[in-house]
Scaffold this motif. Structure first.
Motif, PDB file in Angstrom:
ATOM      1  N   ALA A   1       0.831  -1.208   0.000  1.00 51.86           N
ATOM      2  CA  ALA A   1       0.000   0.000   0.000  1.00 51.86           C
ATOM      3  C   ALA A   1       0.866   1.258   0.000  1.00 51.86           C
ATOM      4  O   ALA A   1       0.560   2.235  -0.695  1.00 51.86           O
ATOM      5  CB  ALA A   1      -0.938  -0.003   1.207  1.00 51.86           C
ATOM      6  N   LEU A   2       1.950   1.239   0.746  1.00 50.30           N
ATOM      7  CA  LEU A   2       2.856   2.384   0.791  1.00 50.30           C
ATOM      8  C   LEU A   2       3.508   2.621  -0.568  1.00 50.30           C
ATOM      9  O   LEU A   2       3.589   3.767  -1.039  1.00 50.30           O
ATOM     10  CB  LEU A   2       3.927   2.163   1.865  1.00 50.30           C
ATOM     11  CG  LEU A   2       4.932   3.288   2.060  1.00 50.30           C
ATOM     12  CD1 LEU A   2       4.226   4.553   2.529  1.00 50.30           C
ATOM     13  CD2 LEU A   2       5.991   2.873   3.066  1.00 50.30           C
ATOM     14  N   VAL A   3       3.935   1.557  -1.227  1.00 56.40           N
ATOM     15  CA  VAL A   3       4.535   1.685  -2.555  1.00 56.40           C
ATOM     16  C   VAL A   3       3.504   2.231  -3.545  1.00 56.40           C
ATOM     17  O   VAL A   3       3.825   3.071  -4.390  1.00 56.40           O
ATOM     18  CB  VAL A   3       5.109   0.322  -3.021  1.00 56.40           C
ATOM     19  CG1 VAL A   3       5.471   0.360  -4.497  1.00 56.40           C
ATOM     20  CG2 VAL A   3       6.308  -0.049  -2.173  1.00 56.40           C
ATOM     21  N   LEU A   4       2.257   1.790  -3.442  1.00 57.43           N
ATOM     22  CA  LEU A   4       1.194   2.299  -4.308  1.00 57.43           C
ATOM     23  C   LEU A   4       0.997   3.795  -4.114  1.00 57.43           C
ATOM     24  O   LEU A   4       0.928   4.558  -5.078  1.00 57.43           O
ATOM     25  CB  LEU A   4      -0.107   1.555  -4.030  1.00 57.43           C
ATOM     26  CG  LEU A   4      -1.335   2.085  -4.764  1.00 57.43           C
ATOM     27  CD1 LEU A   4      -1.204   1.831  -6.261  1.00 57.43           C
ATOM     28  CD2 LEU A   4      -2.591   1.456  -4.215  1.00 57.43           C
ATOM     29  N   VAL A   5       0.930   4.240  -2.862  1.00 58.27           N
ATOM     30  CA  VAL A   5       0.727   5.663  -2.568  1.00 58.27           C
ATOM     31  C   VAL A   5       1.909   6.499  -3.058  1.00 58.27           C
ATOM     32  O   VAL A   5       1.723   7.566  -3.661  1.00 58.27           O
ATOM     33  CB  VAL A   5       0.478   5.873  -1.056  1.00 58.27           C
ATOM     34  CG1 VAL A   5       0.519   7.338  -0.687  1.00 58.27           C
ATOM     35  CG2 VAL A   5      -0.854   5.254  -0.664  1.00 58.27           C
ATOM     36  N   VAL A   6       3.125   6.025  -2.836  1.00 62.49           N
ATOM     37  CA  VAL A   6       4.316   6.752  -3.300  1.00 62.49           C
ATOM     38  C   VAL A   6       4.317   6.835  -4.827  1.00 62.49           C
ATOM     39  O   VAL A   6       4.593   7.891  -5.404  1.00 62.49           O
ATOM     40  CB  VAL A   6       5.604   6.093  -2.767  1.00 62.49           C
ATOM     41  CG1 VAL A   6       6.830   6.662  -3.450  1.00 62.49           C
ATOM     42  CG2 VAL A   6       5.700   6.270  -1.260  1.00 62.49           C
ATOM     43  N   GLY A   7       3.978   5.745  -5.502  1.00 63.34           N
ATOM     44  CA  GLY A   7       3.915   5.746  -6.955  1.00 63.34           C
ATOM     45  C   GLY A   7       2.864   6.707  -7.486  1.00 63.34           C
ATOM     46  O   GLY A   7       3.090   7.423  -8.469  1.00 63.34           O
TER      47      GLY A   7
END
Length: 53
Positions: free
Chosen positions: A35-41
């Protein structure tokens, strides 16, 4: 419908994962890491899209 998919995703990815970046290392649940990688992307995509005239 999207809520059901999100709940199933979290329940299937409850295991911990270790992230190593340069000299930093931390352990967090896999669902949180994804989820964190999705938000950063999404934030990077939004920032790059706003820069174009």
């Amino acid at each position: 419908m999207l809520l059901v998919v999100a709940v199933v995703f979290v329940l299937q990815n409850r295991g911990d994962t270790t992230i190593t970046f340069v000299f930093l290392e931390w352990t967090s649940p896999l669902w949180f890491t994804l989820a964190l990688v999705l938000v950063v992307g999404m934030a990077i995509g939004w920032a790059l899209r706003r820069r174009k005239p």
